[in-house]
Design a protein around this motif. Sequence first.
Motif, mmCIF file in Angstrom:
data_model
loop_
_atom_site.group_PDB
_atom_site.id
_atom_site.type_symbol
_atom_site.label_atom_id
_atom_site.label_comp_id
_atom_site.label_asym_id
_atom_site.label_seq_id
_atom_site.Cartn_x
_atom_site.Cartn_y
_atom_site.Cartn_z
ATOM 1 N N SER A 9 0.829 -1.190 0.000
ATOM 2 C CA SER A 9 0.000 0.000 0.000
ATOM 3 C C SER A 9 0.870 1.249 0.000
ATOM 4 N N GLU A 10 0.413 2.295 -0.714
ATOM 5 C CA GLU A 10 1.105 3.586 -0.737
ATOM 6 C C GLU A 10 0.820 4.361 0.548
ATOM 7 N N PHE A 11 -0.174 3.920 1.333
ATOM 8 C CA PHE A 11 -0.579 4.630 2.529
ATOM 9 C C PHE A 11 -0.428 3.737 3.750
ATOM 10 N N SER A 12 -0.114 4.354 4.894
ATOM 11 C CA SER A 12 0.026 3.615 6.139
ATOM 12 C C SER A 12 -1.356 3.290 6.694
ATOM 13 N N ASP A 13 -1.376 2.554 7.788
ATOM 14 C CA ASP A 13 -2.633 2.202 8.429
ATOM 15 C C ASP A 13 -3.394 3.436 8.927
ATOM 16 N N ARG A 14 -2.688 4.518 9.214
ATOM 17 C CA ARG A 14 -3.329 5.747 9.699
ATOM 18 C C ARG A 14 -3.866 6.606 8.566
ATOM 19 N N GLY A 15 -3.716 6.200 7.319
ATOM 20 C CA GLY A 15 -4.205 6.968 6.186
ATOM 21 C C GLY A 15 -3.193 7.951 5.631
ATOM 22 N N ALA A 16 -2.061 8.095 6.286
ATOM 23 C CA ALA A 16 -1.008 8.965 5.772
ATOM 24 C C ALA A 16 -0.162 8.176 4.781
ATOM 25 N N PRO A 17 0.368 8.841 3.763
ATOM 26 C CA PRO A 17 1.222 8.114 2.818
ATOM 27 C C PRO A 17 2.478 7.597 3.504
ATOM 28 N N SER A 18 2.907 6.424 3.102
ATOM 29 C CA SER A 18 4.148 5.889 3.659
ATOM 30 C C SER A 18 5.323 6.621 3.031
ATOM 31 N N GLY A 19 6.444 6.623 3.725
ATOM 32 C CA GLY A 19 7.639 7.274 3.210
ATOM 33 C C GLY A 19 7.767 8.708 3.674
ATOM 34 N N ASP A 20 8.714 9.408 3.045
ATOM 35 C CA ASP A 20 8.962 10.805 3.405
ATOM 36 C C ASP A 20 8.503 11.723 2.269
ATOM 37 N N VAL A 21 8.724 13.004 2.447
ATOM 38 C CA VAL A 21 8.244 13.998 1.487
ATOM 39 C C VAL A 21 8.803 13.742 0.093
ATOM 40 N N TYR A 22 10.088 13.439 0.001
ATOM 41 C CA TYR A 22 10.684 13.182 -1.313
ATOM 42 C C TYR A 22 10.009 11.989 -1.992
ATOM 43 N N GLU A 23 9.734 10.946 -1.228
ATOM 44 C CA GLU A 23 9.051 9.773 -1.792
ATOM 45 C C GLU A 23 7.639 10.125 -2.245
ATOM 46 N N TRP A 24 6.933 10.953 -1.465
ATOM 47 C CA TRP A 24 5.589 11.385 -1.871
ATOM 48 C C TRP A 24 5.655 12.139 -3.190
ATOM 49 N N PHE A 25 6.663 13.020 -3.282
ATOM 50 C CA PHE A 25 6.833 13.800 -4.502
ATOM 51 C C PHE A 25 7.137 12.893 -5.693
ATOM 52 N N THR A 26 8.080 11.982 -5.552
ATOM 53 C CA THR A 26 8.445 11.121 -6.683
ATOM 54 C C THR A 26 7.308 10.178 -7.065
ATOM 55 N N ARG A 27 6.610 9.626 -6.069
ATOM 56 C CA ARG A 27 5.452 8.769 -6.391
ATOM 57 C C ARG A 27 4.343 9.582 -7.027
ATOM 58 N N GLY A 28 4.122 10.790 -6.507
ATOM 59 C CA GLY A 28 3.082 11.655 -7.070
ATOM 60 C C GLY A 28 3.365 12.026 -8.515
ATOM 61 N N THR A 29 4.598 12.404 -8.805
ATOM 62 C CA THR A 29 4.929 12.760 -10.191
ATOM 63 C C THR A 29 4.876 11.533 -11.103
ATOM 64 N N ARG A 30 5.237 10.370 -10.569
ATOM 65 C CA ARG A 30 5.118 9.143 -11.365
ATOM 66 C C ARG A 30 3.657 8.858 -11.681
ATOM 67 N N LEU A 31 2.793 8.966 -10.678
ATOM 68 C CA LEU A 31 1.358 8.747 -10.899
ATOM 69 C C LEU A 31 0.799 9.743 -11.911
ATOM 70 N N ARG A 33 2.492 11.214 -14.363
ATOM 71 C CA ARG A 33 3.007 10.778 -15.672
ATOM 72 C C ARG A 33 2.252 9.573 -16.201
ATOM 73 N N GLU A 34 1.853 8.675 -15.298
ATOM 74 C CA GLU A 34 1.190 7.438 -15.703
ATOM 75 C C GLU A 34 -0.315 7.612 -15.904
ATOM 76 N N GLY A 35 -0.824 8.830 -15.737
ATOM 77 C CA GLY A 35 -2.227 9.093 -16.028
ATOM 78 C C GLY A 35 -3.175 8.934 -14.860
ATOM 79 N N SER A 36 -2.679 9.074 -13.640
ATOM 80 C CA SER A 36 -3.526 8.994 -12.448
ATOM 81 C C SER A 36 -3.432 10.311 -11.667
ATOM 82 N N PRO A 37 -3.990 11.396 -12.238
ATOM 83 C CA PRO A 37 -3.804 12.700 -11.598
ATOM 84 C C PRO A 37 -4.481 12.842 -10.238
#
Length: 141
Positions: A9-31, A33-37
């Motif tokens: 899962s991209e999100f933790s059990d508490r509903g917050a995204p897993s990882g740190d800010v940089y990971e959120w940014f890179t996953r967000g930009t990947r999503l 690019r892949e057509g999941s705005p």
Amino acid sequence: MTQGRNGASEFSDRGAPSGDVYEWFTRGTRLLREGSPAAAAALLERAAQAEPESCSIREALARAQFNSRRYIEAAGSFQWIVDANPVEDYAYYGLGMARWRTGDVEGAQEPLAVAVAMRPDLRHYVSALKQVRATLRARHA
């Protein structure tokens, strides 16, 4: 729930995204690019909350909001970038396009004109400004 490439899962059990800010940014930009705005916007909103002064996060968020048809929010994000860094031609273009999509054709004209003044070589900037001006002329005729 969004899952990563390994099925986690991209999100933790508490509903917050897993990882740190940089990971959120890179996953967000990947999503994005892949057509999941919409999914991208969810991650990038968290990243923007954690790093509110980051122009790169704000730009990615604005693009995700725009591509999710959340034009009012996208206009606000692009406006934030313009206010923070008035030499960002893409932010002016995005602001103009977002305003145009909300129906604020008059409000779209100025930021598009600034974008064209900064980058007259970009055809999509010039084309958007021409279309906005043609619409305004037709409305005032």
